[in-house]
Design a protein around this motif. Structure first.
Motif, PDB file in Angstrom:
ATOM      1  N   ASP A   1      43.470  42.824  34.571  1.00  0.00           N
ATOM      2  CA  ASP A   1      43.551  44.195  35.084  1.00  0.00           C
ATOM      3  C   ASP A   1      43.489  44.266  36.606  1.00  0.00           C
ATOM      4  O   ASP A   1      43.576  45.347  37.173  1.00  0.00           O
ATOM      5  N   LEU A   2      43.325  43.121  37.263  1.00  0.00           N
ATOM      6  CA  LEU A   2      43.213  43.129  38.722  1.00  0.00           C
ATOM      7  C   LEU A   2      44.547  42.745  39.353  1.00  0.00           C
ATOM      8  O   LEU A   2      45.320  41.982  38.778  1.00  0.00           O
ATOM      9  N   ASP A   3      44.814  43.294  40.530  1.00  0.00           N
ATOM     10  CA  ASP A   3      45.978  42.885  41.312  1.00  0.00           C
ATOM     11  C   ASP A   3      45.522  41.877  42.358  1.00  0.00           C
ATOM     12  O   ASP A   3      44.634  42.175  43.153  1.00  0.00           O
ATOM     13  N   PHE A   4      46.137  40.706  42.348  1.00  0.00           N
ATOM     14  CA  PHE A   4      45.769  39.655  43.307  1.00  0.00           C
ATOM     15  C   PHE A   4      46.772  39.616  44.453  1.00  0.00           C
ATOM     16  O   PHE A   4      47.939  39.875  44.221  1.00  0.00           O
ATOM     17  N   PRO A   5      46.331  39.250  45.678  1.00  0.00           N
ATOM     18  CA  PRO A   5      44.954  38.995  46.065  1.00  0.00           C
ATOM     19  C   PRO A   5      44.117  40.268  45.941  1.00  0.00           C
ATOM     20  O   PRO A   5      44.553  41.353  46.312  1.00  0.00           O
ATOM     21  N   PHE A   6      42.907  40.088  45.406  1.00  0.00           N
ATOM     22  CA  PHE A   6      42.022  41.207  45.115  1.00  0.00           C
ATOM     23  C   PHE A   6      40.934  41.256  46.185  1.00  0.00           C
ATOM     24  O   PHE A   6      40.232  40.286  46.422  1.00  0.00           O
ATOM     25  N   ARG A   7      40.863  42.419  46.858  1.00  0.00           N
ATOM     26  CA  ARG A   7      39.834  42.631  47.881  1.00  0.00           C
ATOM     27  C   ARG A   7      38.763  43.529  47.289  1.00  0.00           C
ATOM     28  O   ARG A   7      39.098  44.539  46.683  1.00  0.00           O
TER      29      ARG A   7
ATOM     30  N   ARG B   1      32.354  35.869  37.858  1.00  0.00           N
ATOM     31  CA  ARG B   1      32.467  36.179  36.437  1.00  0.00           C
ATOM     32  C   ARG B   1      33.332  37.417  36.218  1.00  0.00           C
ATOM     33  O   ARG B   1      34.199  37.468  35.341  1.00  0.00           O
ATOM     34  N   TYR B   2      33.105  38.457  37.050  1.00  0.00           N
ATOM     35  CA  TYR B   2      33.857  39.708  36.940  1.00  0.00           C
ATOM     36  C   TYR B   2      35.355  39.457  37.110  1.00  0.00           C
ATOM     37  O   TYR B   2      36.172  40.013  36.380  1.00  0.00           O
TER      38      TYR B   2
ATOM     39  N   VAL C   1      37.073  36.701  36.502  1.00  0.00           N
ATOM     40  CA  VAL C   1      37.636  36.038  35.326  1.00  0.00           C
ATOM     41  C   VAL C   1      37.737  37.020  34.156  1.00  0.00           C
ATOM     42  O   VAL C   1      38.758  37.098  33.474  1.00  0.00           O
ATOM     43  N   GLU C   2      36.693  37.813  33.951  1.00  0.00           N
ATOM     44  CA  GLU C   2      36.691  38.759  32.823  1.00  0.00           C
ATOM     45  C   GLU C   2      37.772  39.823  32.948  1.00  0.00           C
ATOM     46  O   GLU C   2      38.299  40.306  31.956  1.00  0.00           O
ATOM     47  N   ASN C   3      38.059  40.229  34.203  1.00  0.00           N
ATOM     48  CA  ASN C   3      38.995  41.339  34.413  1.00  0.00           C
ATOM     49  C   ASN C   3      40.325  40.888  35.009  1.00  0.00           C
ATOM     50  O   ASN C   3      41.093  41.723  35.489  1.00  0.00           O
TER      51      ASN C   3
ATOM     52  N   GLY D   1      37.947  48.073  48.177  1.00  0.00           N
ATOM     53  CA  GLY D   1      37.291  49.023  47.279  1.00  0.00           C
ATOM     54  C   GLY D   1      35.959  48.480  46.808  1.00  0.00           C
ATOM     55  O   GLY D   1      35.610  47.318  47.044  1.00  0.00           O
TER      56      GLY D   1
END
Lengths: 450, 450
Positions: free
Chosen positions: A92-98, A84-85, A87-89, A35
């Motif tokens: 709210d992110l699903d890892f592994p994040f593509r 930075r993004y 770490v900040e988010n 995305g």
């Protein structure tokens, strides 16, 4: 008004080429589940300078009417803002994040051929929390080779071909350690110059940092290894150097090179010259050369970071590749890459008299409702003038109102001159004419502008 | 790390909403023959400040390691850069020149609710060389009403509705001149405050600039006129004021309001309260209100400039409208506008064991070749974990490898739980599931997060 050096702006026609390239990249990245992320254009100065990039010419940003010193700067790449993004988010992110990220970046460098102060990069990265499996390296390479393959097809020249060169820092570092060399990073930075400097000169430079002649021969021998399959493993082993890090790197590189399924117009090589000695990669590294555009250097580079970012609880290992869109486009445009037209419109609806404008607008509405980009003549004019209006823009079709009330509309293909009666409610141009098409330059330079 | 106030960044899910909005705008603009232009992010400071915008808080840009004072600044709108672009490229453009421009702009303002320091605008303009026919005003209004209509549909709420308010500076100025008022611009700037100030207060303010009570009654009477058709002409005439400029403006406004074919969910009104007294428009002016979002003020404004730009040989009259994408999106996202998933992927290919990864990659390749966005599970795991991976991201389908060699693949719709045998070479998800869909918030706020 003088144009600003290093800040290129495209004509409408060039912009259509750029859009075709960017649309293709986005489509490819999204097909693979990557995305889009956009980050703000500015970062705090201390974030930008933290990464040892203090020698990069960054553009500082400050409020004109503010008293305070500049605390912000325009980002110079997309990796630092993305770290930075993440770490900040992180919550709210699903890892592994593509993600893919296509944005402008700015560098206050001296402008020169193919070097800009404002330019567009297209990055893809996969980032994990604490762990990231090895096949993430395969994945980003696979996505980018498919993006490059499509790009070569879009560019259209039959000889357009890209080579993705893969190496692994552990192979180089382990090999140098196996040779007993004390400072593998220094060696890597010398080897990195093989692009521009002869092997003889490299040998001298290696001697200067304390590498004996036998070791230098092996260092250069390693850098000579280029294979299109996993046979590089045997060739490295034949050099007779052993080290656990070397073995680990060879296994990783074998996995990556052996797993990528290269599309047409793209070759994948294991290339042990690739060191990227100035970057902070810790495993796989990538570069990309384009046949016919060797002078551009690597148009698409990247690799794996053990630690793209970190916060109090986790580290975030990542692997990514960045495509220099503007640099590539500038070279292709300079060579004559263009489009079939300068506007999106496939159809011009003629207006012979201003009293016909409402009817012409209605015809245009009918066509647009079926996805056909249409414009209406800006001024009532004679047949010839309307056709010239379309020709100047490369609009392929002109629709004319019925000659007498109750008659049929006609559509003229201005390329062939063919004219037929049509019903605007059902007529559709050929699919290839619906959108502007990117047109490759003629392969024979002399005919480029014919 | 603290987020930077005024520089919003979207989550991946919010970014998908933004992309849907931007894609829709671009598609609409291109359907009407408006191609894309992008200008560089910076302008010379003197270009930005020339337009009387000296009170705007611009961001100055300077090389961190350079000694010279800042000579560049980030653009604060897209009109000033576009005017410069037109003059710089006049020889290569075909006039009338239509373009859309969707880019970020920067303002060093104090951040507050719905006001950002970095935000995205979407502009369309038509610009002529020396002349620009009156129907260009109709055209930009028509394009933007269609863009707004599609946006209301995308937003999905059944009550979403936009009102394009059209007025004409010549009507107001001519009317005031017909009343014998010496400074029509001053009157316009008072009338402009009718949004925030009561008519009684306006009357006092008019008196302060020398407008007698009878004239003030007529000024307020004019500002009360709002019609959804061309009947405003009679209502203005009924006020008994005459002036050639008024007559000219009424004819222009009648033409614009009478010619726009409004799509569903959009109303077009002649609204004589709209003055845009602080801008440099010379004829038609536009504002736009969104039902339910009145607090945003006008989300989409513009008008006609007699002279958008000029060079030694020509003037360039223009008419345009600018949509405040970020401001609108921020309000819609705050109200719960979201998407069906946080990734582009329609399909997750499960991996039960790492030995199956190459086969899973091959299945993914087959699906992608038919335009189906697909990702492969990042780690081998049990059934339940793979399904949760898809659920967290909102990926609707999970494909499982055959249970025994030679068996069939199965696909599970994780929303219904339905599981069927499929051939990956031919199976295609329903069209509605191919891409993430924008999902309207529930109309009942209490159920917003259900």
């Amino acid at each position: 008004m003088a144009k600003l050096s290093g800040f290129p702006e495209y004509t409408p026609r060039e912009r259509i080429v750029e859009q075709a390239v960017l649309d293709h990249l986005r489509r490819t990245f999204e097909l693979h589940g990557f995305g889009s992320v956009e980050t703000r254009a500015v970062e705090p100065l201390d974030v930008l300078l933290r990464k040892g990039e203090i020698d990069k010419e960054v553009y500082a940003v400050s409020r004109l009417h503010g008293a305070e010193a500049a605390e912000l700067a325009l980002h110079f790449d997309l990796t630092v803002p993305f770290a930075r993004y993440v770490v900040e988010n992180a919550n709210d992110l699903d890892f592994p994040f593509r993600r893919h990220q296509i944005q402008k970046v700015w560098r206050g460098e001296r402008p020169q051929q193919g070097r800009f102060r404002e330019f567009t990069q297209a990055d893809i990265d996969v980032v994990g929390r604490d762990v990231l499996p090895a096949h993430a390296d395969v994945e980003v390479a696979q996505v980018m080779t498919e993006a490059l393959g499509g790009l070569m097809e879009l560019v259209g020249s039959p000889t357009a071909h890209a080579t993705l060169q893969v190496a692994n820092r552990k192979v180089l570092e382990g090999f140098y350690l196996g040779l007993g060399l004390a400072d593998p990073t220094a060696v890597m930075q010398v080897v990195d110059k093989l692009d521009k400097v002869s092997p003889e000169k490299i040998r001298v430079m290696l001697a200067e940092i304390g590498v004996d002649d036998d070791s230098a021969t092996k260092v250069l021998g390693l850098a000579e290894i280029v294979t299109t399959d996993t046979s590089f493993v045997q060739r490295v082993e034949a050099l007779g150097v052993e080290h656990p890090l070397l073995a680990e790197g060879l296994a990783e590189l074998e996995h990556v090179v052996g797993s990528i399924v290269a599309p047409e117009r793209v070759t994948v090589t294991a290339d042990l010259r690739i060191a990227r000695g100035l970057d902070y990669y810790t495993g796989t590294v990538f570069e990309t050369r384009l046949s016919g555009y060797e002078q551009l250097g690597s148009i698409c580079s990247g690799g794996r970071y053990e630690k793209l970012a970190a916060d109090n609880r986790s580290t975030y290992p990542g692997v990514g590749i960045s495509l220099g869109v503007s640099r590539l486009l500038a070279a292709l445009l300079a060579d004559g890459l263009t489009t079939t037209r300068s506007v999106p419109s496939a159809v011009l609806v003629a207006v012979a008299d201003e009293s016909e404008r409402a009817a012409a607008d209605a015809v245009a509405r009918t066509l647009r409702a079926r996805g056909i980009a249409t414009e209406v003549a800006p001024a009532a004019a004679k047949l010839g003038k309307q056709i010239r209006h379309a020709e100047r823009r490369g609009i392929p079709f002109v629709v004319f109102a019925p000659a007498e009330p109750g008659g049929a509309h006609t559509v003229k293909d201005i390329r062939s001159g063919d004219q037929v009666e049509v019903d605007p409610a059902t007529w559709t141009p050929p699919a290839a004419d619906l959108r502007p098409q990117v047109v490759a330059p003629s392969p024979v330079p002399e005919e480029k502008n014919s």
